[in-house]
Write an enzyme that holds these catalytic residues in place. Structure first.
Site, mmCIF file in Angstrom:
data_model
loop_
_atom_site.group_PDB
_atom_site.id
_atom_site.type_symbol
_atom_site.label_atom_id
_atom_site.label_comp_id
_atom_site.label_asym_id
_atom_site.label_seq_id
_atom_site.Cartn_x
_atom_site.Cartn_y
_atom_site.Cartn_z
ATOM 1 N N GLN A 131 -7.311 -4.342 10.067
ATOM 2 C CA GLN A 131 -6.222 -3.882 10.926
ATOM 3 C C GLN A 131 -6.630 -2.658 11.754
ATOM 4 O OE1 GLN A 131 -2.131 -4.154 9.249
ATOM 5 N NE2 GLN A 131 -3.151 -4.598 7.319
ATOM 6 N N ASP B 69 -3.701 7.917 4.631
ATOM 7 C CA ASP B 69 -3.201 6.565 4.868
ATOM 8 C C ASP B 69 -3.806 6.045 6.174
ATOM 9 O OD1 ASP B 69 -1.780 4.249 4.552
ATOM 10 O OD2 ASP B 69 0.146 5.088 5.185
ATOM 11 N N GLU B 70 -3.912 4.718 6.309
ATOM 12 C CA GLU B 70 -4.445 4.083 7.525
ATOM 13 C C GLU B 70 -5.801 4.689 7.900
ATOM 14 O OE1 GLU B 70 -2.988 1.543 8.459
ATOM 15 O OE2 GLU B 70 -0.827 1.696 8.315
ATOM 16 N N LYS C 169 0.822 -1.215 0.000
ATOM 17 C CA LYS C 169 0.000 0.000 0.000
ATOM 18 C C LYS C 169 0.854 1.263 0.000
ATOM 19 C CE LYS C 169 -0.740 0.622 4.981
ATOM 20 N NZ LYS C 169 -0.032 1.898 5.086
ATOM 21 N N THR C 170 1.995 1.240 0.709
ATOM 22 C CA THR C 170 2.852 2.431 0.727
ATOM 23 C C THR C 170 3.382 2.729 -0.663
ATOM 24 O OG1 THR C 170 3.496 1.942 3.007
ATOM 25 C CG2 THR C 170 4.873 3.495 1.798
ATOM 26 N N ARG D 40 2.597 -9.686 10.784
ATOM 27 C CA ARG D 40 3.905 -9.016 10.873
ATOM 28 C C ARG D 40 5.017 -9.964 10.405
ATOM 29 N NH1 ARG D 40 2.295 -4.977 9.771
ATOM 30 N NH2 ARG D 40 0.368 -6.148 9.579
#
Length: 773
Positions: A255, A224-225, A33-34, A611
């Site tokens: 998340q 973002d997020e 996504k980044t 993770r």
């Protein structure tokens, strides 16, 4: 020019090249996504959008910095013109520009949590309230929650629901404290972290001309997020995007783990409703590039149990990888030893480094056992979420001097430095100054700068000397850069001299820490990306730092990382240990009251699993100390919810292992060679599968199981003569038969086969059992 478009998969390319209109990118864990957000901004600039008209909001300064550097590689120095940063840093910038519209000056201070709690303690004391009832932590949390819901002091006091809640918590005066706290912050020309968002909303609400200016300025708004945004952040971004409707949000509802901070998962779940189902373009990034198949599919099997989610299916083309190891330990200390041993063996056998490993836990208190075990094996580690560099006393002392030099209305900075180094100014005198300022409704500097008119005696002379010192510092602000001013203040204030004269090991460390702060300020001044090199600019940068933005103290990055799962979000490690997987620990006992709470805990477990890149290990203990008493534990329902095809029992404790206790390898805690591991029972067999069967009914539904109703007149029996074969009744587990006794000194345990709850091991000093005649 970098050809970045060809490196993208089809959904990524679709997201990057989308034109105008609302866009929601649902980005699964490890889906890049980044990269997508970065390349989308670069694509917009390449296609004629002025970077000054792009607003990109992130949740850490580190993330913003990394994105900016990536964009710069594609489009060059134009990337520096993007309005990019955290919500707090971007809106602090806007507030400094527009401060006078809401009654502040542009050099307002930003209070950290310690400053806010210190001010609240003062207010609670001045109001004559019991500080054991009105604890600063609790009051601060209530005020913070109110601000995040955009509830100001007057609305707080007028809200009957909030009033009833405060009364039920035996804190009916919180509203009055909130009102005085807000007044004192305003008088000190200071805002706390929540104010940066709260006051931005006030600014846009009350000054439509200013709102209109920024609505037209920002042609594209990117968040973002997005699943982590609260009510305040959501409203600001919606207002800013109202004119152009070019809002791009990136997030993953799976998340969303920050409800305790005010994050509202409904923001992402209802994005289509807000902007129109037909108008919103939805792109799903479902390919995971980070983890192995076993890890990805295990995570999918867990999160599928949540009802409240956006539909997606995360997959990976990576290799299957190793099965997920499950470690059962007899105690929390044994769990620490087995995890540390596993890390040690993996390093030796596979040539891995310390920084390839992370140990993730639900609460910070769990770190002790792992710290001790790692130290015994000489494995270096670092704890994320410990004492921040900028929270150390000597650092906060010098920064308080810098803050007061810039803003003489800063009451908390004043109280910290007025008698530092010692000037013979006592607490009584400081309190008198605060009271005088409050009574006269003037900033504290009005009293300090003209102290002879208000206070007599030696204290007056000392305060006058302090005021002259601050005035001399203030004269340098417009003439010197941040480093030159700070270095002068550190010396002229006497702080450096005091620390230098302390020849203890601790004193030397404190002196070196202050020197390191000065080094950081010099680095800030020398950084060509910082156009504003003033002390005010540096203080704003520091005040908005998060723990994740800070560097390692000693420069040694080869350490095992220990951190809470909340702190691990956004990070990845080759090898991850998720520890403490026990009921009432993870999921937390406090998160079992409702489906929404339990689903948030499950999302937290999903974050922990995802993770891991190559190997994942999960562990739990059968007992651990809780508030000084030994507590028997049962495996977490989350462990049971993982598709068992992806698990294997890696090792167990040395007692009652069921299969490994007789083996020399297991007794000595050594790794069992790979050729023998095939002989070991997997997580889907023997005692492990029995445990699964016992819990299946409960884990099929998030609702807790119906408890046993004790017999009429239930009275616990004396169990000093309890023996195998006896029939017993337990208040929770019902009726059962004692299978065996385990006596170790004064510690007596009974293994009981319950009719409905299955086999349980109970510590008799705590268990309430009735022996059935």
């Amino acid at each position: 020019m970098i050809d970045y478009i060809s490196s993208l998969n089809d959904p990524q390319r679709e997201a990057v090249t989308h034109g105008n209109g609302p866009l929601m990118i649902i980005a699964g864990a490890g889906s890049g996504k980044t990269r997508v957000l970065t390349y989308r901004i670069a694509y917009l600039i390449e296609n004629g959008v002025d970077p000054f008209r792009i607003l990109s909001l992130t949740f850490t300064n580190k993330a913003a910095g990394e994105m900016r550097h990536r964009i710069e590689k594609v489009v060059g120095s134009e990337a520096r013109n993007i309005w990019m940063g955290t919500f707090h840093s971007v809106f602090a910038k806007i507030l400094r520009i527009e401060a006078r519209a809401i009654g502040y000056t542009s050099n307002f201070s930003i209070y950290d949590t310690d400053d806010s709690k210190s001010l609240l303690r003062s207010i609670i004391k001045e109001m004559g309230l019991d500080d054991k009832v009105y604890r600063a932590n609790s009051v601060f949390s209530r005020i913070s929650a109110a601000k995040n819901r955009l509830i100001g002091p007057e609305d707080y006091l007028a809200n009957p629901v909030i009033k009833a809640d405060d009364e039920s918590a035996r804190m009916p005066e919180v509203g009055r404290i909130y009102k005085e706290y807000a007044r004192r912050c305003f008088a000190a020309n200071a805002m706390d972290f929540d104010d940066l968002l709260f006051n931005t909303n006030v600014l846009f609400r009350d000054h439509l001309d200013i709102l209109n200016k920024y609505q037209h300025k920002f042609q594209h708004v990117m968040v973002d997020e997005f699943q982590d945004t609260n009510v305040s952040q959501y409203l600001i971004t919606r207002k800013l995007a109202a004119v152009h409707q070019n809002i791009c949000v990136v997030g993953d509802d799976a998340q969303s783990i920050y409800a305790f901070r005010g994050a509202n998962i409904e923001n992402i779940l209802n994005f289509q409703r807000d902007y129109g189902k037909d108008a919103v373009k939805i792109v799903k990034l479902e390919q995971n590039y980070r983890s192995t198949k076993h890890i990805v599919e295990a995570a999918n099997s867990v999160i599928a149990r949540n009802r409240n989610q956006l539909e997606k299916h995360v997959f990976t083309d990576n290799s299957e990888g190793a099965l997920i190891d499950v470690i059962k330990a007899s105690s929390d200390n044994e769990e620490g030893r087995l995890v540390a041993q596993a890390i040690f063996e993996a390093k030796m056998q596979e040539g891995l480094r310390n920084n390839d490993f992370a140990i993730l836990y639900r609460t910070n208190a769990q770190s002790r056992a792992f710290e001790e075990a790692l130290r015994k094996l000489s494995i270096k580690y670092r704890i994320i979420g410990g004492l921040s560099f900028y929270q150390r006393k000597e650092i906060k002392d010098l920064i308080a001097y810098l803050r007061f030099t810039v803003n003489q209305q800063d009451e908390e900075a004043f109280k910290r430095i007025i008698n530092l180094p010692k000037r013979g100014i006592g607490d009584t005198t400081v309190a008198k100054i605060s009271v005088l300022a409050s009574e006269k409704s003037v900033p504290i500097w009005e009293i300090v700068g003209n102290v002879s008119q208000h206070i007599a005696g030696r204290a007056s002379i000392a305060i006058e000397g302090f005021a002259d010192l601050i005035k001399s510092f203030n004269l340098l602000i417009d003439k010197k850069d941040a480093y030159e001013v700070s270095a002068h203040i550190a010396k002229a204030s006497g702080l450096l001299k005091d620390l230098y004269e302390d020849k203890t090991v601790e004193g030397l460390a404190r002196y070196e820490n202050v020197q390191e702060l000065l080094n950081a300020i010099k680095e800030f001044v020398d950084n060509p990306e910082n156009d504003d090199k003033s002390l005010s600019a540096f203080l704003q940068t520091v005040s908005l730092l998060t723990t994740a933005d800070e560097k390692e103290d000693d420069g040694d990055n080869d350490k095992v990382t220990l951190m809470t799962i909340h702190a691990a979000k956004g990070l990845e490690f080759k090898n991850v240990h998720i520890v403490g997987l026990e009921e009432e620990l993870f999921p937390s006992q406090m998160m079992l009251e409702s489906r929404n709470d339990l689903e948030e805990e499950r999302r937290l477990f999903y974050v922990a699993i995802t993770r891991a890149e190559r190997r994942l290990t999960m562990s739990y203990a059968e007992s651990r100390y809780h508030y000084g008493r030994l507590k028997m534990c049962e495996p977490s329902r989350f462990l049971m919810e993982v598709d068992q095809r992806h698990l294997k029992m890696a090792r167990t404790h040395t007692e009652r292992s069921g299969y490994g206790a007789t083996r020399q390898d297991a007794r000595e805690g050594r790794a069992i060679p790979d050729r023998d591991r095939n002989e070991m029972p997997t997580a889907g067999s023997m005692s492990f599968v029995r445990s699964l069967a016992q819990k299946t009914a409960r884990t099929q539904s998030p609702q807790p199981a119906v408890a046993h109703t004790p017999s009429a007149g239930f009275v616990p029996s004396d169990t000093s003569n309890l023996a195998a074969g006896m029939k017993v009744e337990h208040t929770k587990f019902g009726f059962g038969t004692v299978k065996s006794m385990d006596i170790n000194g004064t510690e007596r345990k009974a293994v009981i086969q319950f009719d409905t709850a299955g086999e349980k091991t109970l510590l008799l000093s705590f268990a309430k059992l009735r022996i059935v005649e």
